[in-house]
Design a protein around this motif. Sequence first.
Motif, PDB file in Angstrom:
ATOM      1  N   ARG A   1      37.810 -22.867  28.114  1.00 28.78           N
ATOM      2  CA  ARG A   1      37.151 -22.341  29.254  1.00 28.78           C
ATOM      3  C   ARG A   1      38.158 -21.696  30.214  1.00 28.78           C
ATOM      4  NH1 ARG A   1      33.233 -25.211  30.786  1.00 28.78           N
ATOM      5  NH2 ARG A   1      33.649 -25.177  33.038  1.00 28.78           N
ATOM      6  N   SER A   2      39.133 -20.670  29.413  1.00 23.11           N
ATOM      7  CA  SER A   2      40.094 -19.906  30.221  1.00 23.11           C
ATOM      8  C   SER A   2      39.480 -18.494  30.335  1.00 23.11           C
ATOM      9  CB  SER A   2      41.455 -19.928  29.508  1.00 23.11           C
ATOM     10  OG  SER A   2      42.389 -18.986  30.183  1.00 23.11           O
ATOM     11  N   ARG A   3      38.928 -18.159  31.421  1.00 22.77           N
ATOM     12  CA  ARG A   3      38.115 -16.965  31.683  1.00 22.77           C
ATOM     13  C   ARG A   3      38.574 -16.080  32.580  1.00 22.77           C
ATOM     14  NH1 ARG A   3      33.784 -14.783  34.536  1.00 22.77           N
ATOM     15  NH2 ARG A   3      32.230 -13.701  33.625  1.00 22.77           N
ATOM     16  N   PRO A   4      38.818 -14.768  32.535  1.00 23.46           N
ATOM     17  CA  PRO A   4      39.121 -13.886  33.527  1.00 23.46           C
ATOM     18  C   PRO A   4      38.055 -13.747  34.683  1.00 23.46           C
ATOM     19  CG  PRO A   4      39.592 -12.875  31.643  1.00 23.46           C
ATOM     20  CD  PRO A   4      38.751 -14.086  31.343  1.00 23.46           C
ATOM     21  N   ASN A   5      38.516 -13.641  36.103  1.00 20.52           N
ATOM     22  CA  ASN A   5      37.475 -13.484  37.096  1.00 20.52           C
ATOM     23  C   ASN A   5      36.702 -12.118  36.728  1.00 20.52           C
ATOM     24  OD1 ASN A   5      38.082 -15.723  38.406  1.00 20.52           O
ATOM     25  ND2 ASN A   5      39.753 -14.566  39.615  1.00 20.52           N
TER      26      ASN A   5
ATOM     27  N   GLY B   1      27.152   3.942  13.996  1.00 17.25           N
ATOM     28  CA  GLY B   1      26.285   4.677  14.472  1.00 17.25           C
ATOM     29  C   GLY B   1      25.810   4.385  16.006  1.00 17.25           C
ATOM     30  N   MET B   2      25.796   3.078  16.002  1.00 19.87           N
ATOM     31  CA  MET B   2      25.583   2.663  17.516  1.00 19.87           C
ATOM     32  C   MET B   2      26.867   3.008  18.592  1.00 19.87           C
ATOM     33  SD  MET B   2      24.336  -1.262  17.057  1.00 19.87           S
ATOM     34  CE  MET B   2      22.813  -1.566  15.664  1.00 19.87           C
ATOM     35  N   LEU B   3      28.093   2.816  18.092  1.00 20.13           N
ATOM     36  CA  LEU B   3      29.268   2.717  18.847  1.00 20.13           C
ATOM     37  C   LEU B   3      29.467   4.280  18.932  1.00 20.13           C
ATOM     38  CD1 LEU B   3      31.698   0.238  17.177  1.00 20.13           C
ATOM     39  CD2 LEU B   3      30.521   0.196  19.338  1.00 20.13           C
ATOM     40  N   SER B   4      29.087   5.219  18.071  1.00 22.28           N
ATOM     41  CA  SER B   4      29.110   6.677  18.551  1.00 22.28           C
ATOM     42  C   SER B   4      28.561   7.222  19.723  1.00 22.28           C
ATOM     43  CB  SER B   4      28.519   7.608  17.230  1.00 22.28           C
ATOM     44  OG  SER B   4      27.225   7.441  17.182  1.00 22.28           O
ATOM     45  N   LYS B   5      27.512   6.454  20.075  1.00 24.39           N
ATOM     46  CA  LYS B   5      26.844   6.899  21.256  1.00 24.39           C
ATOM     47  C   LYS B   5      27.096   6.026  22.390  1.00 24.39           C
ATOM     48  CE  LYS B   5      22.764   8.644  19.030  1.00 24.39           C
ATOM     49  NZ  LYS B   5      22.773  10.172  19.450  1.00 24.39           N
ATOM     50  N   LEU B   6      28.319   5.178  22.458  1.00 27.40           N
ATOM     51  CA  LEU B   6      28.637   4.384  23.392  1.00 27.40           C
ATOM     52  C   LEU B   6      30.184   4.602  23.689  1.00 27.40           C
ATOM     53  CD1 LEU B   6      26.777   1.183  22.244  1.00 27.40           C
ATOM     54  CD2 LEU B   6      26.128   2.904  24.043  1.00 27.40           C
ATOM     55  N   PRO B   7      30.675   5.499  24.339  1.00 28.00           N
ATOM     56  CA  PRO B   7      31.928   6.045  24.505  1.00 28.00           C
ATOM     57  C   PRO B   7      32.671   5.176  25.545  1.00 28.00           C
ATOM     58  CG  PRO B   7      30.526   7.327  26.247  1.00 28.00           C
ATOM     59  CD  PRO B   7      29.665   6.336  25.273  1.00 28.00           C
ATOM     60  N   LEU B   8      32.236   4.199  26.318  1.00 23.07           N
ATOM     61  CA  LEU B   8      33.141   3.495  27.570  1.00 23.07           C
ATOM     62  C   LEU B   8      33.332   2.049  26.931  1.00 23.07           C
ATOM     63  CD1 LEU B   8      31.023   4.687  30.548  1.00 23.07           C
ATOM     64  CD2 LEU B   8      33.145   5.860  29.544  1.00 23.07           C
ATOM     65  N   PRO B   9      34.525   1.603  27.151  1.00 23.11           N
ATOM     66  CA  PRO B   9      34.703   0.163  26.712  1.00 23.11           C
ATOM     67  C   PRO B   9      34.918  -0.679  27.927  1.00 23.11           C
ATOM     68  CG  PRO B   9      36.980   1.633  27.041  1.00 23.11           C
ATOM     69  CD  PRO B   9      35.805   2.562  27.373  1.00 23.11           C
ATOM     70  N   GLY B  10      34.470  -1.795  27.668  1.00 26.77           N
ATOM     71  CA  GLY B  10      34.319  -2.940  28.835  1.00 26.77           C
ATOM     72  C   GLY B  10      34.772  -4.240  28.387  1.00 26.77           C
ATOM     73  N   THR B  11      35.648  -5.041  28.951  1.00 19.59           N
ATOM     74  CA  THR B  11      35.779  -6.405  28.712  1.00 19.59           C
ATOM     75  C   THR B  11      35.956  -7.045  30.200  1.00 19.59           C
ATOM     76  OG1 THR B  11      37.193  -7.898  27.406  1.00 19.59           O
ATOM     77  CG2 THR B  11      38.325  -5.966  28.653  1.00 19.59           C
ATOM     78  N   LEU B  12      36.325  -8.478  30.168  1.00 18.38           N
ATOM     79  CA  LEU B  12      36.744  -9.173  31.634  1.00 18.38           C
ATOM     80  C   LEU B  12      38.578  -8.735  31.538  1.00 18.38           C
ATOM     81  CD1 LEU B  12      34.530 -12.171  31.458  1.00 18.38           C
ATOM     82  CD2 LEU B  12      34.502 -10.340  32.827  1.00 18.38           C
ATOM     83  N   ARG B  13      38.710  -8.412  32.955  1.00 18.38           N
ATOM     84  CA  ARG B  13      40.215  -8.403  33.150  1.00 18.38           C
ATOM     85  C   ARG B  13      40.587  -8.784  34.368  1.00 18.38           C
ATOM     86  NH1 ARG B  13      43.641  -4.532  31.187  1.00 18.38           N
ATOM     87  NH2 ARG B  13      42.065  -3.547  30.011  1.00 18.38           N
ATOM     88  N   GLN B  14      41.661  -9.667  34.321  1.00 19.05           N
ATOM     89  CA  GLN B  14      42.277 -10.270  35.671  1.00 19.05           C
ATOM     90  C   GLN B  14      43.773  -9.842  35.787  1.00 19.05           C
ATOM     91  OE1 GLN B  14      41.104 -14.284  36.237  1.00 19.05           O
ATOM     92  NE2 GLN B  14      42.678 -14.458  37.891  1.00 19.05           N
ATOM     93  N   GLY B  15      44.178  -8.868  36.050  1.00 17.64           N
ATOM     94  CA  GLY B  15      45.600  -8.491  36.030  1.00 17.64           C
ATOM     95  C   GLY B  15      45.979  -8.178  34.658  1.00 17.64           C
ATOM     96  N   ARG B  16      46.945  -8.865  34.281  1.00 20.86           N
ATOM     97  CA  ARG B  16      47.550  -8.902  32.831  1.00 20.86           C
ATOM     98  C   ARG B  16      46.732  -9.657  31.743  1.00 20.86           C
ATOM     99  NH1 ARG B  16      53.887  -8.532  32.926  1.00 20.86           N
ATOM    100  NH2 ARG B  16      54.209  -6.719  34.177  1.00 20.86           N
ATOM    101  N   PHE B  17      45.665 -10.710  32.338  1.00 27.79           N
ATOM    102  CA  PHE B  17      44.859 -11.301  31.771  1.00 27.79           C
ATOM    103  C   PHE B  17      43.443 -10.514  30.997  1.00 27.79           C
ATOM    104  CE2 PHE B  17      42.324 -15.590  31.954  1.00 27.79           C
ATOM    105  CZ  PHE B  17      42.102 -15.799  30.437  1.00 27.79           C
ATOM    106  N   VAL B  18      43.576 -10.292  29.984  1.00 24.95           N
ATOM    107  CA  VAL B  18      42.455  -9.919  29.279  1.00 24.95           C
ATOM    108  C   VAL B  18      42.057 -10.530  28.184  1.00 24.95           C
ATOM    109  CG1 VAL B  18      42.767  -7.586  30.261  1.00 24.95           C
ATOM    110  CG2 VAL B  18      43.684  -8.235  27.953  1.00 24.95           C
ATOM    111  N   VAL B  19      40.292 -10.402  27.801  1.00 27.01           N
ATOM    112  CA  VAL B  19      40.069 -11.111  26.537  1.00 27.01           C
ATOM    113  C   VAL B  19      39.376 -10.146  25.548  1.00 27.01           C
ATOM    114  CG1 VAL B  19      39.967 -13.331  27.426  1.00 27.01           C
ATOM    115  CG2 VAL B  19      38.260 -11.706  28.036  1.00 27.01           C
ATOM    116  N   PRO B  20      39.875  -8.881  25.282  1.00 26.47           N
ATOM    117  CA  PRO B  20      39.082  -8.434  24.229  1.00 26.47           C
ATOM    118  C   PRO B  20      38.882  -8.985  22.745  1.00 26.47           C
ATOM    119  CG  PRO B  20      41.282  -7.435  24.343  1.00 26.47           C
ATOM    120  CD  PRO B  20      41.228  -8.268  25.448  1.00 26.47           C
ATOM    121  N   ASP B  21      39.560  -9.717  22.308  1.00 28.77           N
ATOM    122  CA  ASP B  21      39.399 -10.479  21.323  1.00 28.77           C
ATOM    123  C   ASP B  21      38.333 -11.589  21.257  1.00 28.77           C
ATOM    124  OD1 ASP B  21      41.160 -11.998  23.001  1.00 28.77           O
ATOM    125  OD2 ASP B  21      42.070 -13.177  21.403  1.00 28.77           O
TER     126      ASP B  21
END
Length: 279
Positions: free
Chosen positions: A43-47, A180-200
């Motif tokens: 239950r550890s989620r960035p803001n 094929g989908m990702l080739s049309k989606l250039p921008l990355p996103g995830t949750l980020r709170q300072g150095r706390f990120v959860v891309p995995d």
Amino acid sequence: MGDAKSKSRKLATLLASETRCIYCANKPTTVEHMPPIGMFKGRSRPNGMEFAACEDCNKGTSGADIVAAFYARLSQSDNPGMLDEAIGLRRKMTMVAPGVSEEFNGPSYRQWQRTPSGLFREMTATRVDGPLTKSDLTAFSAKLAMALYREHIGVPLPLDGGVRVAYFLNAGLSQKAGDGMLSKLPLPGTLRQGRFVVPDQFAYRYNYDGKSIIAGLAGFNSNLHILMIATSNPVFYDFPIAKGHLQLVRPGELRGLLPRTVTTSAATEQPAVHGPIIR
């Protein structure tokens, strides 16, 4: 006490800034975290990605959140920890999403998939043919699409707008289709709170025009992936998958997708998820 006061002020500020629920026309009374707090390990989620929602949409769709978290735990990797968490979550799922566990016991199949190393490996792909499971995962997918529209367009999806969504589990999304989908989606996103990120645990790629449409592919760990298009004009549609393959959901229709009533006490149950993801 200080933390409780801070949360109360944050809730009041958020609700005062929004005129309606992000999912329907009702007045917002709660804060919705999308993705939910329970989707994350421990239950550890960035803001971030916190939205105003009504009680019916927030609590009333919590069963769909738990079903999504359960399937996101079914990793392609042989991870005993993930399996243990899935087993624990399945007990909660029987309370808030009755019938889904029984549908999960249906047949599975084996399929060869390319791993991150480039080599192919035979993996078990879960079939999700049951109507209850489909309705829950579709509702969760639609919630995420509406939340990402609000996050990047800056306003709730108009009531006459809509989202088109499709979900894929482990081997259900081929490497070719994903690329094929990702080739049309250039921008990355995830949750980020300072150095706390959860891309995995949660990450997405997206494209948008800044005013009326966003398309994205989101991934939770290695198993649950969601393709979405959210637009103020759902008639407009341009993406490399046939329109008929993506289900249309409009604001106000989430509860209608779910054939059950969730009690407030059961709705407080929250799961946790971790693992690798598409980048």
